[in-house]
Scaffold this motif. Structure first.
Motif, PDB file in Angstrom:
ATOM      1  N   ASN A  31       0.827  -1.213   0.000  1.00 20.95           N
ATOM      2  CA  ASN A  31       0.000   0.000   0.000  1.00 20.95           C
ATOM      3  C   ASN A  31       0.857   1.258   0.000  1.00 20.95           C
ATOM      4  O   ASN A  31       0.556   2.245  -0.685  1.00 20.95           O
ATOM      5  CB  ASN A  31      -0.925   0.015   1.214  1.00 20.95           C
ATOM      6  CG  ASN A  31      -2.029  -1.020   1.110  1.00 20.95           C
ATOM      7  OD1 ASN A  31      -2.181  -1.666   0.069  1.00 20.95           O
ATOM      8  ND2 ASN A  31      -2.797  -1.196   2.173  1.00 20.95           N
ATOM      9  N   ASP A  32       1.939   1.240   0.785  1.00 16.84           N
ATOM     10  CA  ASP A  32       2.807   2.410   0.853  1.00 16.84           C
ATOM     11  C   ASP A  32       3.458   2.673  -0.499  1.00 16.84           C
ATOM     12  O   ASP A  32       3.569   3.820  -0.935  1.00 16.84           O
ATOM     13  CB  ASP A  32       3.865   2.214   1.938  1.00 16.84           C
ATOM     14  CG  ASP A  32       4.714   3.461   2.128  1.00 16.84           C
ATOM     15  OD1 ASP A  32       4.126   4.531   2.416  1.00 16.84           O
ATOM     16  OD2 ASP A  32       5.939   3.375   1.981  1.00 16.84           O
ATOM     17  N   VAL A 179      -6.613   3.641 -11.868  1.00 18.94           N
ATOM     18  CA  VAL A 179      -5.690   3.147 -10.837  1.00 18.94           C
ATOM     19  C   VAL A 179      -6.416   2.057 -10.039  1.00 18.94           C
ATOM     20  O   VAL A 179      -7.350   2.337  -9.290  1.00 18.94           O
ATOM     21  CB  VAL A 179      -5.237   4.294  -9.907  1.00 18.94           C
ATOM     22  CG1 VAL A 179      -4.308   3.754  -8.839  1.00 18.94           C
ATOM     23  CG2 VAL A 179      -4.550   5.389 -10.717  1.00 18.94           C
ATOM     24  N   GLN A 180      -5.988   0.804 -10.205  1.00 19.43           N
ATOM     25  CA  GLN A 180      -6.629  -0.345  -9.562  1.00 19.43           C
ATOM     26  C   GLN A 180      -5.753  -0.856  -8.416  1.00 19.43           C
ATOM     27  O   GLN A 180      -4.548  -1.043  -8.595  1.00 19.43           O
ATOM     28  CB  GLN A 180      -6.855  -1.466 -10.583  1.00 19.43           C
ATOM     29  CG  GLN A 180      -7.744  -1.065 -11.762  1.00 19.43           C
ATOM     30  CD  GLN A 180      -9.190  -0.833 -11.367  1.00 19.43           C
ATOM     31  OE1 GLN A 180      -9.677  -1.453 -10.394  1.00 19.43           O
ATOM     32  NE2 GLN A 180      -9.870   0.028 -12.082  1.00 19.43           N
ATOM     33  N   ILE A 181      -6.360  -1.051  -7.270  1.00 16.83           N
ATOM     34  CA  ILE A 181      -5.659  -1.586  -6.095  1.00 16.83           C
ATOM     35  C   ILE A 181      -6.270  -2.959  -5.791  1.00 16.83           C
ATOM     36  O   ILE A 181      -7.406  -3.026  -5.305  1.00 16.83           O
ATOM     37  CB  ILE A 181      -5.800  -0.668  -4.868  1.00 16.83           C
ATOM     38  CG1 ILE A 181      -5.486   0.797  -5.229  1.00 16.83           C
ATOM     39  CG2 ILE A 181      -4.923  -1.162  -3.724  1.00 16.83           C
ATOM     40  CD1 ILE A 181      -4.084   1.010  -5.694  1.00 16.83           C
ATOM     41  N   PRO A 182      -5.564  -4.060  -6.083  1.00 23.70           N
ATOM     42  CA  PRO A 182      -6.130  -5.395  -5.808  1.00 23.70           C
ATOM     43  C   PRO A 182      -6.507  -5.532  -4.331  1.00 23.70           C
ATOM     44  O   PRO A 182      -5.695  -5.325  -3.434  1.00 23.70           O
ATOM     45  CB  PRO A 182      -4.988  -6.339  -6.191  1.00 23.70           C
ATOM     46  CG  PRO A 182      -4.165  -5.549  -7.176  1.00 23.70           C
ATOM     47  CD  PRO A 182      -4.238  -4.137  -6.713  1.00 23.70           C
ATOM     48  N   GLY A 183      -7.784  -5.843  -4.105  1.00 24.34           N
ATOM     49  CA  GLY A 183      -8.259  -6.031  -2.738  1.00 24.34           C
ATOM     50  C   GLY A 183      -8.435  -4.737  -1.969  1.00 24.34           C
ATOM     51  O   GLY A 183      -8.636  -4.772  -0.750  1.00 24.34           O
ATOM     52  N   ASN A 238      -9.029  -0.895   8.219  1.00 21.39           N
ATOM     53  CA  ASN A 238      -8.243  -0.907   6.991  1.00 21.39           C
ATOM     54  C   ASN A 238      -6.752  -0.898   7.289  1.00 21.39           C
ATOM     55  O   ASN A 238      -6.292  -0.310   8.275  1.00 21.39           O
ATOM     56  CB  ASN A 238      -8.568   0.314   6.137  1.00 21.39           C
ATOM     57  CG  ASN A 238      -9.994   0.297   5.612  1.00 21.39           C
ATOM     58  OD1 ASN A 238     -10.573  -0.777   5.406  1.00 21.39           O
ATOM     59  ND2 ASN A 238     -10.569   1.470   5.413  1.00 21.39           N
ATOM     60  N   LEU A 239      -6.016  -1.561   6.393  1.00 16.92           N
ATOM     61  CA  LEU A 239      -4.565  -1.417   6.383  1.00 16.92           C
ATOM     62  C   LEU A 239      -4.271  -0.283   5.416  1.00 16.92           C
ATOM     63  O   LEU A 239      -4.425  -0.431   4.196  1.00 16.92           O
ATOM     64  CB  LEU A 239      -3.905  -2.716   5.919  1.00 16.92           C
ATOM     65  CG  LEU A 239      -4.195  -3.959   6.784  1.00 16.92           C
ATOM     66  CD1 LEU A 239      -3.527  -5.173   6.185  1.00 16.92           C
ATOM     67  CD2 LEU A 239      -3.725  -3.741   8.207  1.00 16.92           C
ATOM     68  N   SER A 240      -3.895   0.912   5.959  1.00 15.23           N
ATOM     69  CA  SER A 240      -3.815   2.140   5.159  1.00 15.23           C
ATOM     70  C   SER A 240      -2.384   2.671   5.085  1.00 15.23           C
ATOM     71  O   SER A 240      -1.652   2.653   6.077  1.00 15.23           O
ATOM     72  CB  SER A 240      -4.719   3.230   5.753  1.00 15.23           C
ATOM     73  OG  SER A 240      -6.063   2.783   5.820  1.00 15.23           O
ATOM     74  N   LYS A 258      -8.840  -5.114   6.238  1.00 19.96           N
ATOM     75  CA  LYS A 258      -8.030  -6.115   6.932  1.00 19.96           C
ATOM     76  C   LYS A 258      -8.699  -7.479   6.925  1.00 19.96           C
ATOM     77  O   LYS A 258      -8.051  -8.504   6.644  1.00 19.96           O
ATOM     78  CB  LYS A 258      -7.767  -5.644   8.360  1.00 19.96           C
ATOM     79  CG  LYS A 258      -6.941  -6.631   9.179  1.00 19.96           C
ATOM     80  CD  LYS A 258      -6.692  -6.104  10.578  1.00 19.96           C
ATOM     81  CE  LYS A 258      -5.894  -7.124  11.403  1.00 19.96           C
ATOM     82  NZ  LYS A 258      -5.652  -6.645  12.774  1.00 19.96           N
ATOM     83  N   ASN A 259      -9.969  -7.536   7.222  1.00 18.13           N
ATOM     84  CA  ASN A 259     -10.655  -8.841   7.343  1.00 18.13           C
ATOM     85  C   ASN A 259     -10.617  -9.611   6.025  1.00 18.13           C
ATOM     86  O   ASN A 259     -10.411 -10.818   5.995  1.00 18.13           O
ATOM     87  CB  ASN A 259     -12.102  -8.639   7.791  1.00 18.13           C
ATOM     88  CG  ASN A 259     -12.167  -8.123   9.230  1.00 18.13           C
ATOM     89  OD1 ASN A 259     -11.238  -8.343  10.003  1.00 18.13           O
ATOM     90  ND2 ASN A 259     -13.248  -7.427   9.571  1.00 18.13           N
ATOM     91  N   VAL A 260     -10.791  -8.904   4.910  1.00 20.56           N
ATOM     92  CA  VAL A 260     -10.786  -9.576   3.611  1.00 20.56           C
ATOM     93  C   VAL A 260      -9.398 -10.097   3.283  1.00 20.56           C
ATOM     94  O   VAL A 260      -9.200 -11.203   2.798  1.00 20.56           O
ATOM     95  CB  VAL A 260     -11.289  -8.613   2.520  1.00 20.56           C
ATOM     96  CG1 VAL A 260     -11.148  -9.244   1.139  1.00 20.56           C
ATOM     97  CG2 VAL A 260     -12.733  -8.223   2.786  1.00 20.56           C
ATOM     98  N   LEU A 261      -8.376  -9.244   3.566  1.00 21.12           N
ATOM     99  CA  LEU A 261      -7.005  -9.615   3.235  1.00 21.12           C
ATOM    100  C   LEU A 261      -6.539 -10.840   4.015  1.00 21.12           C
ATOM    101  O   LEU A 261      -5.812 -11.692   3.504  1.00 21.12           O
ATOM    102  CB  LEU A 261      -6.063  -8.444   3.512  1.00 21.12           C
ATOM    103  CG  LEU A 261      -6.227  -7.219   2.595  1.00 21.12           C
ATOM    104  CD1 LEU A 261      -5.321  -6.108   3.075  1.00 21.12           C
ATOM    105  CD2 LEU A 261      -5.917  -7.592   1.163  1.00 21.12           C
ATOM    106  N   LEU A 262      -6.923 -10.920   5.289  1.00 20.06           N
ATOM    107  CA  LEU A 262      -6.409 -11.995   6.142  1.00 20.06           C
ATOM    108  C   LEU A 262      -7.324 -13.213   6.186  1.00 20.06           C
ATOM    109  O   LEU A 262      -7.056 -14.164   6.913  1.00 20.06           O
ATOM    110  CB  LEU A 262      -6.195 -11.456   7.569  1.00 20.06           C
ATOM    111  CG  LEU A 262      -5.210 -10.270   7.680  1.00 20.06           C
ATOM    112  CD1 LEU A 262      -5.065  -9.859   9.135  1.00 20.06           C
ATOM    113  CD2 LEU A 262      -3.861 -10.622   7.093  1.00 20.06           C
ATOM    114  N   GLN A 263      -8.423 -13.166   5.407  1.00 17.00           N
ATOM    115  CA  GLN A 263      -9.372 -14.282   5.468  1.00 17.00           C
ATOM    116  C   GLN A 263      -8.731 -15.583   5.006  1.00 17.00           C
ATOM    117  O   GLN A 263      -8.939 -16.646   5.593  1.00 17.00           O
ATOM    118  CB  GLN A 263     -10.595 -13.968   4.572  1.00 17.00           C
ATOM    119  CG  GLN A 263     -11.734 -14.977   4.706  1.00 17.00           C
ATOM    120  CD  GLN A 263     -12.324 -14.970   6.101  1.00 17.00           C
ATOM    121  OE1 GLN A 263     -12.518 -13.923   6.686  1.00 17.00           O
ATOM    122  NE2 GLN A 263     -12.579 -16.131   6.674  1.00 17.00           N
TER     123      GLN A 263
END
Length: 882
Positions: A31-32, A179-183, A238-240, A258-263
Motif C-alpha cells: 500500500n505504501d 488506478v486499480q488496487i487489488p483487494g 483498513n490497512l492504510s 483487513k478482514n478480507v485480506l487476512l481471510q
C-alpha cells in the motif's frame, strides 16, 4: 494426550499470529509503495499544469496584455492554452484585487465580478505564490472543482494579475479511475478533508464524508505513514498507507480491508488447527505442513519485498522525471525474474498505423531498449477488449503462421499475456510477458497490472513534460524574436530620438539666433525712429504755420509708416519663431470694432467712404484684444484703401459653426480675380497694386492671417471682380465677461492737469539724440528736474547720491548692460524703492516679461509715445506726493 493437544494448540496459535503479522506487513508495504506512486503521479501531473501556467504568465506579449487589461489579446493566449489542455475546464484572468475580467471559454456575465472571497484568491494573495484551492462550487454549471492559481509578475516584481485554471472533480476522477488496487482502493482529500476523488462516493453531498476519519485527520496534520486504522464511516478496519502533498494541499490514502485480506490466512490456520485437534496422531504431519506453510510464507514475503522494491524503483524514477524508456530498461529484468518468465516487453501502440512498437524488451540473455522493432497490432489480441481493460492471453500456436509467430516460438514463447496500459479512456500500450505453456497466476497478473499502471503514468508524465518543454522552447523562441524586434525598434527609436534632439538643438539655436536678430533689429531700427518721431511730435505741439504743420505731418506720416512696416516684419518673424506672446481673454466684439472704426474713420472720410457697423452689443470672443484690433484695423484699412471713391465698407457679425463667431469686413472696390486669390495672404505680394499710386507693403493681410490662426481662428476671403471683397474672421465664442479694469476707471476719473507735478527724474541713455528728445519732453513739466547719464556706472552713482523719484533706463549701455543696472538698483538699500521704467528699442515680448518679473515698474518701447511717457511721469510722481 491433553499435553499433546495443548502443544498443538500453542504451536498453531503462534504460527497464526506470525503468519498474520507477516501478511499485514506485506500488504502495508505494498500500500505504501502504491501510495507513493499515485502521489508522484498526481504531483507530476499538477506540476506540469503549474509549469504551463507559469510559462504563460512569463510571456512578454501576454504579460503586456494583462498590464493593459487588453481582453481581446489576452483571450487569444487563454484560448491557445485551453485548446492545448482541454482537461482544464476553464482558464481565466483576474486583477490583483480578485476581479475577473476575461475567461476562456468566454463568460461575460461574470466579468467585473469580485472573487476575493474564494479560497483560490485568498491562498494565492497570501504570499503571491502558486496555490491549489480547496474544493468549491463553480458559478458556471455549479460543479465541484478546484482551481490552480498563479500570480503574474511584472519585470520589477510587482503583481499585475492572476491566471488560474479550473479543474472539475469529474475530470480528475477520469484519470484516477484506472488506478486499480487489488483487494483495496485509493482516495484523495484536500486540505479541509473533503473528497477530491473516491470511487463510489461521488457528488457534493459526499464531499465531507471522511472529514473525521482517523487516517484523514493524520493527513491534515501533515503526516505520512502506514497504519491499521478504523474507518467508522465504512464500518471497517483498513490497512492504510497515507501520503501528504504539501505543494498541492492534498492527501492520498491507499487502503485494503483487513478482514478480507487476512481471510485466506485465517481459514488456512483454522483448518490446520481443526485437523490438529481432530487428528492428534498426525501431529508430525501437521508440523511438517506448518513448516512448509512457513517456508511458503517466507517465499511469499520475499516476493512481496521484491515486488515492493520494484514498485519503489518505478516510484523514484517517476519523481526524478526519468524517461519512460529509461524506467522500462531498469525494471524489466526485475519484472521478468519476479514473474518467473523468460520474456517481458513494454509495448507502445500506434493505432493509426495498426502497429505495435517496442519501448523496451528483455529475454533470457538480451535487453533491447528504444524503437525499431514493430509488428502488427493483431498480435496483442482483441483491441476492443484491451480498451475495456481486459487482459488478453494468447496461445502462440493459434496465431497465423508468419515470421512474427515463428519468431515467438523460436524464442520459447508459447503462451503470453497482454496487460493494457490505459490513461483516462486512451489505450496507449501494454505490458506483455510469457514463455512455456502454462496458466498465469493471480499474483503474476497483479504484479503485471501494477507495473503497467506505473509505466502508463510515466508515459503520460513524459508526454506532458515534452509538451511543456516544447511550449517553453516555442515561448523562448518567441521571446527571443520579440526581444530582437524590441532591440531593433529600440535602436531605431534611439536613433530617431538622437536625430530629434539634434533637430531640436538646431531649431533652438536657430530660434535663439532669430530672437537675437529680432532684438538687435528692433533696437537698430527703432532707435533712429525714436528721434525722428519724437522730435516730430514736439514740433507738432509747437508749430504754428499751416505750411510747417503740413511738413511735420509728412514727417510723422513717413515715420509712422516706417514704424508700422518694422512692427509688421518683426511680428511675422516672431510668429515664425514661435515667440509671439498672446493673452487670450473674453473680448467684447462691439467694443473692439468701434475702436477700430474710430481709428479708420478719418481715412475713410478723406475718400467719402461710408463705414456701416452691424455688430451686436453683447457678443464675446476668445482673443488677444490688442491683436484682434490690429487685425480689424488692417482689414478695414485695406477695405478703405482699395475701395472706390464714395464707396462703402460694411463691418458685420454673424454666427458660424457651433461655438464660433464670424466677423466680416466687406468693401465695394474692384475685387480680386480668382487667379490671384491663392496669393492673397503671401507676404510682400500686393497682387499688382505696387504699380499704382496706392501705398502699402504687402504685409498687412499676411500678418493678419497668422495672427488670427495664432488666436485659434481662421481668416478667409471671397471676392467678385467689379463688386468688391469680403474678408471673414472666425473665432471661438466666449461666455465669460471680463470685469472692467479698475485702474482704467481711476485714470479716467483723475485730473488730467500736470502743471503741479514735481519731482526728480534720472534718465540713463547713451544716445545723445534720445537724450535731447527726452529733455524737450520733460521741459513740458516745469516742476520736474531731469538728471541724465550716458553710462550705466555713472547712472548708479547719480541714483545713490540724488535719490531721484523716477529712473528711466535704456538697456543698451556702453559699460554695464541695462539689465545689470536694474539688478544693482534693486539690490542697493538706497535705491531699491525707486521705481525704474525701461525705455528700449527692444520690443521682444520675452525681454519685456523678464525685466518686468525682475522688478521693473513698466516697459516702454521706442519710438516712444510722448503723451504715454508724460502720463507715466505724471502718475508716478503724483503717487510719490500722495
Amino acid at each position: 494426550m491433553a499435553i499433546l493437544l495443548l502443544v498443538v494448540f500453542v504451536g498453531v496459535s503462534l504460527f497464526f499470529v506470525r503468519a498474520t503479522d507477516v501478511e499485514e506487513r506485506e500488504y502495508l508495504a505494498q500500500n505504501d509503495a502504491i501510495a507513493r506512486s499515485v502521489a508522484a503521479s498526481i504531483e507530476a501531473r499538477e506540476q506540469g499544469y503549474l509549469n504551463v501556467l507559469r510559462s504563460y504568465a512569463g510571456r512578454f506579449r501576454f504579460r503586456e496584455s494583462v498590464k493593459r487589461l487588453d481582453a481581446k489579446e489576452a483571450v487569444v493566449h487563454l484560448r491557445q492554452l485551453h485548446q492545448t489542455f482541454p482537461e482544464l475546464d476553464r482558464v481565466f484572468l483576474a486583477d490583483p484585487a480578485g476581479i475577473v475580467w476575461v475567461t476562456e471559454p468566454e463568460t461575460p456575465e461574470i466579468y467585473g465580478r469580485s472573487y476575493a472571497f474564494r479560497d483560490w484568491y485568498r491562498g494565492v494573495s497570501a504570499s503571491w505564490q502558486p496555490y491549489m484551492s480547496e474544493i468549491y462550487q463553480t458559478d458556471i454549471g455549479h460543479a465541484s472543482a478546484v482551481a490552480l492559481a498563479v500570480p503574474i509578475h511584472e519585470v520589477d516584481g510587482r503583481v499585475i494579475g492572476i491566471i488560474a485554471s479550473v479543474q472539475r472533480l469529474d475530470v480528475l476522477r477520469g484519470w484516477l479511475l484506472p488506478v486499480q488496487i487489488p483487494g483495496g482502493d485509493v482516495f484523495v482529500v484536500d486540505r479541509k478533508g473533503q473528497l477530491v476523488f473516491h470511487r463510489t462516493r461521488v457528488g457534493a453531498q459526499h464531499l465531507a464524508d471522511y472529514v473525521n476519519v482517523p487516517v484523514v485527520r493524520r493527513l491534515l496534520e501533515g503526516r505520512d505513514g502506514m497504519a491499521e486504522l478504523a474507518n467508522p464511516v465504512d464500518d471497517a478496519v483498513n490497512l492504510s498507507a497515507y501520503r501528504w502533498l504539501p505543494s498541492l494541499g492534498w492527501g492520498i490514502v491507499v487502503h485494503r480491508t483487513k478482514n478480507v485480506l487476512l481471510q485466506r490466512m485465517r481459514t488456512l490456520v483454522l483448518v490446520s488447527a481443526a485437523l490438529g485437534f481432530a487428528l492428534a496422531a498426525t501431529l508430525a504431519g501437521l508440523g511438517g505442513l506448518a513448516f512448509r506453510n512457513e517456508r511458503r510464507t517466507a517465499a511469499a514475503l520475499a516476493r512481496a519485498s521484491e515486488r515492493l522494491k520494484l514498485l519503489h524503483q518505478i516510484d523514484r524514477a517517476l519523481i526524478a522525471a526519468k524517461a519512460p524508456a529509461e524506467i522500462a530498461e531498469a525494471v524489466l529484468p526485475r519484472l521478468r525474474d519476479l514473474l518467473g518468465v523468460p520474456r517481458a516487453i513494454v509495448n507502445l501502440f500506434d493505432l493509426a498505423a495498426g502497429e505495435v512498437e517496442w519501448l523496451a524488451a528483455v529475454g533470457r540473455r538480451q535487453l533491447h531498449v528504444g524503437p525499431g522493432v514493430r509488428f502488427p497490432l493483431r498480435l496483442m489480441g482483441d483491441l476492443e477488449g484491451l480498451r475495456r481493460g481486459e487482459l488478453q492471453v494468447i496461445d502462440t500456436a493459434s496465431l497465423p503462421r508468419d515470421s512474427h509467430a515463428e519468431a515467438l516460438l523460436a524464442s520459447g514463447v508459447h503462451t503470453y499475456m497482454v496487460v493494457p496500459m490505459i490513461v483516462g479512456s486512451e489505450l496507449i500500450g501494454a505490458v506483455s510477458f510469457g514463455g512455456a505453456p502454462s496458466a498465469f497466476s493471480a499474483e503474476q497478473v497483479s504484479i503485471a497490472q501494477e507495473v503497467a499502471a506505473q509505466i502508463a503514468i510515466a508515459l503520460v508524465q513524459a508526454r506532458l513534460l515534452e509538451r511543456v518543454q516544447r511550449q517553453a522552447a516555442e515561448l523562448e523562441q518567441r521571446v527571443e524574436e520579440r526581444t530582437r524586434e524590441l532591440q531593433s525598434a529600440n535602436e531605431q527609436l534611439q536613433g530617431e530620438i538622437a536625430d530629434r534632439r539634434r533637430a531640436e538643438d538646431e531649431a533652438e539655436r536657430a530660434n535663439r539666433a532669430k530672437s537675437d536678430f529680432l532684438s538687435r533689429m528692433s533696437h537698430e531700427l527703432r532707435t533712429p525712429l525714436n528721434g525722428v518721431i519724437g522730435f516730430a511730435q514736439l514740433l507738432e505741439l509747437e508749430v504754428q504755420g499751416a505750411e510747417q504743420r503740413e511738413s511735420v505731418d509728412h514727417i510723422l506720416k513717413g515715420g509712422r509708416h516706417l514704424l508700422g512696416l518694422i512692427n509688421e516684419v518683426l511680428d511675422l518673424a516672431r510668429i515664425e519663431a514661435g515667440n509671439l506672446a498672446m493673452s487670450p481673454e473674453p473680448v467684447l466684439v462691439n467694443e473692439v470694432v468701434r475702436a477700430a472704426v474710430d481709428l479708420i474713420r478719418p481715412q475713410a472720410a478723406n475718400r467719402s467712404i461710408e463705414i456701416v457697423e452691424a455688430v451686436p452689443a453683447d457678443r464675446y470672443v476668445t482673443a488677444d484684444r490688442q491683436r484682434l484690433q490690429q487685425v480689424l484695423l488692417n482689414l478695414m484699412a485695406n477695405a478703405v484703401k482699395y475701395n472706390k471713391e464714395g464707396g462703402t465698407v460694411r463691418v458685420a457679425c454673424e454666427d458660424g459653426p457651433p461655438g464660433r463667431l464670424r466677423l466680416t469686413v466687406t468693401d465695394t472696390g474692384g475685387g480680386i480675380g480668382p487667379e490671384m486669390m491663392d496669393r492673397l495672404f503671401k507676404p510682400f505680394d500686393r497682387l499688382g497694386a505696387e504699380h499704382t499710386a496706392i501705398e502699402g507693403t504687402g504685409l498687412g493681410l499676411a500678418l493678419s492671417h497668422r495672427l488670427v490662426e495664432a488666436m485659434g481662428g481662421a481668416l478667409s476671403a471671397t471676392s467678385t471682380v467689379g463688386q468688391g471683397t469680403t474678408l471673414t474672421v472666425e473665432l471661438q465664442t466666449a461666455d465669460d465677461r471680463p470685469a472692467r479694469d479698475a485702474a482704467a476707471l481711476g485714470a479716467e476719473a483723475r485730473d488730467s492737469g500736470a502743471s503741479d507735478v514735481q519731482g526728480t527724474v534720472l534718465y540713463i541713455e547713451d544716445n545723445l539724440s534720445n537724450l535731447r528728445l527726452f529733455e524737450r519732453i520733460v521741459a513740458r513739466r516745469p516742476g520736474v528736474t531731469l538728471l541724465s547719464a550716458m553710462q550705466g556706472s555713472r547712472g548708479l552713482d547719480l541714483a545713490r547720491d540724488h535719490r531721484p523719484h523716477l529712473i528711466i533706463l535704456d538697456l543698451n549701455l556702453p559699460d554695464v548692460p541695462g539689465s545689470e543696472v536694474l539688478t544693482r538698483l534693486l539690490a542697493d538699500p538706497k535705491t531699491k524703492a525707486i521705481p525704474v521704467v525701461i525705455l528700449s528699442a527692444d520690443a521682444t515680448p520675452g525681454r519685456r516679461s523678464r525685466l518686468l518679473e525682475q522688478g521693473a515698474r513698466a516697459y516702454l518701447t521706442k519710438p516712444l509715445d510722448v503723451r504715454q511717457l508724460l502720463t507715466l511721469i505724471d502718475n508716478t510722481l503724483r503717487k510719490r506726493e500722495d
